[in-house]
Design a protein around this motif. Structure first.
Motif, PDB file in Angstrom:
ATOM      1  N   ASP A 245      -2.005  -4.333  -0.246  1.00  0.00           N
ATOM      2  CA  ASP A 245      -2.763  -3.741  -1.349  1.00  0.00           C
ATOM      3  C   ASP A 245      -4.199  -4.258  -1.314  1.00  0.00           C
ATOM      4  N   ARG A 246      -5.159  -3.349  -1.330  1.00  0.00           N
ATOM      5  CA  ARG A 246      -6.573  -3.743  -1.276  1.00  0.00           C
ATOM      6  C   ARG A 246      -7.262  -3.551  -2.625  1.00  0.00           C
ATOM      7  N   THR A 247      -6.492  -3.473  -3.692  1.00  0.00           N
ATOM      8  CA  THR A 247      -7.076  -3.340  -5.020  1.00  0.00           C
ATOM      9  C   THR A 247      -6.949  -4.663  -5.761  1.00  0.00           C
TER      10      THR A 247
END
Length: 146
Positions: A2-4
């Motif tokens: 996840d890059r959030t």
């Protein structure tokens, strides 16, 4: 992966007229003292629209063509990223009128630099006043300018 991540988006605007800068003496107990007008970006609001709205709410001025000049970022007490977009404006309409945020004063750059400022705002001013710097990063013990 996840890059959030959770993030708070805010803005601040240095308004200049006749070599004087509009300064806000904030009433906020979390960050009191002299700074520039600004505030939070609302859901689905552009950064541009948010700085125009916040300046209007805090000063009664409608700024025209605010220019992005840099940013500050740090992590808050919940370990969420907090970003402040720094703007400048030299054109506006209206008459200055203080809000519940605090009193407003026009100061020269020299007066501003020789006055008690909000915590760490002296470092933010370097982004506004030095064309070679466009980011102020606070991360733990690091306090860097890029």
């Amino acid at each position: 992966m996840d890059r959030t991540e959770p993030v708070t988006l805010t803005n601040m605007c240095m308004i200049v007229k006749d070599k004087k800068i509009l300064v806000l003496n904030r009433n906020d107990p979390n960050w009191p003292g002299l700074t520039f007008p600004g505030g939070h970006v609302e859901d689905h609001e552009s950064f541009y629209d948010s700085v125009v709205r916040e300046v209007k709410e805090e000063t009664n001025l409608t700024i025209e063509n605010p220019r992005l000049c840099g940013l500050k970022q740090f992590y808050d007490d919940n370990d969420h990223r907090y970003i402040v977009f720094f703007y400048t404006a030299t054109k506006f309409k209206g008459q200055v009128k203080a809000s519940d945020e605090g009193d407003l004063t026009w100061m020269t750059k020299q007066e501003l630099l020789n006055t008690q400022l909000a915590y760490n705002f002296d470092r933010d001013l370097l982004v506004y006043f030095d064309d070679k710097i466009d980011e102020h990063l606070l991360d733990g013990a690091r306090d860097q300018l890029f």
